[in-house]
Design a protein around this motif. Structure first.
Motif, PDB file in Angstrom:
ATOM      1  N   ALA A 149      -9.347 -12.220  16.309  1.00  9.48           N
ATOM      2  CA  ALA A 149      -8.552 -13.199  15.563  1.00  9.48           C
ATOM      3  C   ALA A 149      -9.194 -13.466  14.202  1.00  9.48           C
ATOM      4  CB  ALA A 149      -8.417 -14.491  16.362  1.00  9.48           C
ATOM      5  N   GLU A 150     -10.503 -13.597  14.165  1.00 14.24           N
ATOM      6  CA  GLU A 150     -11.208 -13.809  12.894  1.00 14.24           C
ATOM      7  C   GLU A 150     -11.044 -12.603  11.980  1.00 14.24           C
ATOM      8  OE1 GLU A 150     -15.730 -14.489  11.221  1.00 14.24           O
ATOM      9  OE2 GLU A 150     -15.265 -15.086  13.284  1.00 14.24           O
ATOM     10  N   LEU A 151     -11.151 -11.420  12.529  1.00 14.04           N
ATOM     11  CA  LEU A 151     -10.958 -10.202  11.742  1.00 14.04           C
ATOM     12  C   LEU A 151      -9.546 -10.145  11.170  1.00 14.04           C
ATOM     13  CD1 LEU A 151     -12.117  -7.494  10.784  1.00 14.04           C
ATOM     14  CD2 LEU A 151     -11.364  -6.508  12.955  1.00 14.04           C
ATOM     15  N   ARG A 152      -8.571 -10.527  11.959  1.00 12.77           N
ATOM     16  CA  ARG A 152      -7.178 -10.549  11.490  1.00 12.77           C
ATOM     17  C   ARG A 152      -7.019 -11.493  10.315  1.00 12.77           C
ATOM     18  NH1 ARG A 152      -2.429 -13.644  13.105  1.00 12.77           N
ATOM     19  NH2 ARG A 152      -0.586 -12.468  12.477  1.00 12.77           N
ATOM     20  N   LEU A 153      -7.641 -12.679  10.404  1.00 18.02           N
ATOM     21  CA  LEU A 153      -7.578 -13.639   9.290  1.00 18.02           C
ATOM     22  C   LEU A 153      -8.246 -13.068   8.040  1.00 18.02           C
ATOM     23  CD1 LEU A 153      -8.293 -17.017  11.113  1.00 18.02           C
ATOM     24  CD2 LEU A 153      -6.126 -16.232  10.146  1.00 18.02           C
ATOM     25  N   GLN A 154      -9.381 -12.396   8.213  1.00 18.63           N
ATOM     26  CA  GLN A 154     -10.074 -11.801   7.074  1.00 18.63           C
ATOM     27  C   GLN A 154      -9.222 -10.707   6.430  1.00 18.63           C
ATOM     28  OE1 GLN A 154     -13.833 -10.502   8.652  1.00 18.63           O
ATOM     29  NE2 GLN A 154     -14.706 -12.562   8.662  1.00 18.63           N
ATOM     30  N   ILE A 155      -8.555  -9.921   7.241  1.00 17.27           N
ATOM     31  CA  ILE A 155      -7.685  -8.862   6.715  1.00 17.27           C
ATOM     32  C   ILE A 155      -6.528  -9.481   5.930  1.00 17.27           C
ATOM     33  CG2 ILE A 155      -6.019  -7.082   7.387  1.00 17.27           C
ATOM     34  CD1 ILE A 155      -7.993  -6.331   9.637  1.00 17.27           C
ATOM     35  N   GLU A 156      -5.948 -10.560   6.461  1.00 18.29           N
ATOM     36  CA  GLU A 156      -4.859 -11.240   5.748  1.00 18.29           C
ATOM     37  C   GLU A 156      -5.351 -11.802   4.414  1.00 18.29           C
ATOM     38  OE1 GLU A 156      -3.235 -14.115   8.454  1.00 18.29           O
ATOM     39  OE2 GLU A 156      -2.153 -12.585   9.615  1.00 18.29           O
ATOM     40  N   GLN A 157      -6.571 -12.365   4.403  1.00 18.08           N
ATOM     41  CA  GLN A 157      -7.137 -12.876   3.153  1.00 18.08           C
ATOM     42  C   GLN A 157      -7.360 -11.742   2.154  1.00 18.08           C
ATOM     43  OE1 GLN A 157     -10.624 -14.919   4.552  1.00 18.08           O
ATOM     44  NE2 GLN A 157      -9.531 -16.841   4.940  1.00 18.08           N
ATOM     45  N   LEU A 159      -5.864  -8.618  -2.685  1.00 16.73           N
ATOM     46  CA  LEU A 159      -5.395  -7.332  -3.232  1.00 16.73           C
ATOM     47  C   LEU A 159      -4.017  -7.478  -3.861  1.00 16.73           C
ATOM     48  CD1 LEU A 159      -6.599  -4.840  -0.484  1.00 16.73           C
ATOM     49  CD2 LEU A 159      -7.486  -5.083  -2.808  1.00 16.73           C
ATOM     50  N   SER A 160      -3.171  -8.307  -3.291  1.00 21.93           N
ATOM     51  CA  SER A 160      -1.847  -8.544  -3.854  1.00 21.93           C
ATOM     52  C   SER A 160      -1.959  -9.194  -5.226  1.00 21.93           C
ATOM     53  CB  SER A 160      -1.033  -9.423  -2.902  1.00 21.93           C
ATOM     54  OG  SER A 160       0.238  -9.670  -3.434  1.00 21.93           O
ATOM     55  N   VAL A 161      -2.875 -10.152  -5.375  1.00 19.04           N
ATOM     56  CA  VAL A 161      -3.102 -10.803  -6.669  1.00 19.04           C
ATOM     57  C   VAL A 161      -3.594  -9.774  -7.683  1.00 19.04           C
ATOM     58  CG1 VAL A 161      -4.554 -12.480  -7.892  1.00 19.04           C
ATOM     59  CG2 VAL A 161      -3.495 -13.096  -5.712  1.00 19.04           C
ATOM     60  N   PHE A 162      -4.565  -8.926  -7.288  1.00 18.01           N
ATOM     61  CA  PHE A 162      -5.061  -7.878  -8.192  1.00 18.01           C
ATOM     62  C   PHE A 162      -3.945  -6.913  -8.580  1.00 18.01           C
ATOM     63  CE2 PHE A 162      -9.563  -8.648  -6.707  1.00 18.01           C
ATOM     64  CZ  PHE A 162     -10.029  -9.035  -7.950  1.00 18.01           C
ATOM     65  N   GLU A 163      -3.101  -6.575  -7.625  1.00 19.71           N
ATOM     66  CA  GLU A 163      -1.992  -5.671  -7.920  1.00 19.71           C
ATOM     67  C   GLU A 163      -1.061  -6.296  -8.969  1.00 19.71           C
ATOM     68  OE1 GLU A 163       1.253  -3.032  -5.412  1.00 19.71           O
ATOM     69  OE2 GLU A 163       0.667  -4.998  -4.621  1.00 19.71           O
ATOM     70  N   ASP A 164      -0.768  -7.576  -8.812  1.00 22.09           N
ATOM     71  CA  ASP A 164       0.080  -8.260  -9.783  1.00 22.09           C
ATOM     72  C   ASP A 164      -0.584  -8.274 -11.164  1.00 22.09           C
ATOM     73  OD1 ASP A 164       1.958  -8.740  -7.815  1.00 22.09           O
ATOM     74  OD2 ASP A 164       1.339 -10.833  -7.463  1.00 22.09           O
ATOM     75  N   LEU A 165      -1.904  -8.535 -11.200  1.00 23.55           N
ATOM     76  CA  LEU A 165      -2.634  -8.519 -12.475  1.00 23.55           C
ATOM     77  C   LEU A 165      -2.590  -7.148 -13.131  1.00 23.55           C
ATOM     78  CD1 LEU A 165      -5.806 -10.687 -11.679  1.00 23.55           C
ATOM     79  CD2 LEU A 165      -4.005 -11.209 -13.340  1.00 23.55           C
TER      80      LEU A 165
END
Length: 131
Positions: free
Chosen positions: A94-102, A107-113
């Motif tokens: 569950a912690e790993l899943r949260l880290q992957i989502e973060q 990465l989505s923010v970097f992609e937008d930039l």
């Protein structure tokens, strides 16, 4: 070994008495298919000399029900162990899943930039060409 079977000469398995009597005290619903021994006697005649079959019939002195119970108990222990391991690891998963989502969010923010930078560079290149 009595009515359950005995090791015959030449390593094969010979049947003595009625095979059905070996299962009379067992749960008929669970072992009902065993009450028709004709198929079993044919199989023993056909495969009784096979080394694997002979060795399987020798297990635990021929107490097949005890072997079955032991196997079932072992399977239950393994199942319990697997469930306990799953529960133990579930918090980490569950912690790993949260880290992957973060990470995905970052990465989505970097992609937008990068898309914005690319657009801005395209605009600058267009301005330079226009001059």
């Amino acid at each position: 070994m009595g009515a359950e079977g005995e090791i015959g000469s030449g390593g094969g398995v010979g049947m003595t008495g009625s095979v059905r009597t070996a299962f009379e005290n067992e749960d008929p619903e669970m072992y009902g298919w065993l009450h028709d021994a004709s198929g079993m006697e044919e199989d023993l005649a056909k495969y009784g000399e096979d080394e694997l079959i002979v060795n399987a019939l020798k297990v635990a002195g021929g107490d097949f029900w005890q072997v079955t119970r032991d196997l079932e108990a072992g399977l239950r222990r393994e199942e319990t162990s697997a469930v306990e391991e799953y529960v133990h690891q579930s918090a980490g998963v569950a912690e790993l899943r949260l880290q992957i989502e973060q990470c995905d969010g970052v990465l989505s923010v970097f992609e937008d930039l990068l898309h914005k930078c690319q657009s801005d560079l395209g605009n600058i290149a267009g301005g330079v060409r226009h001059m």
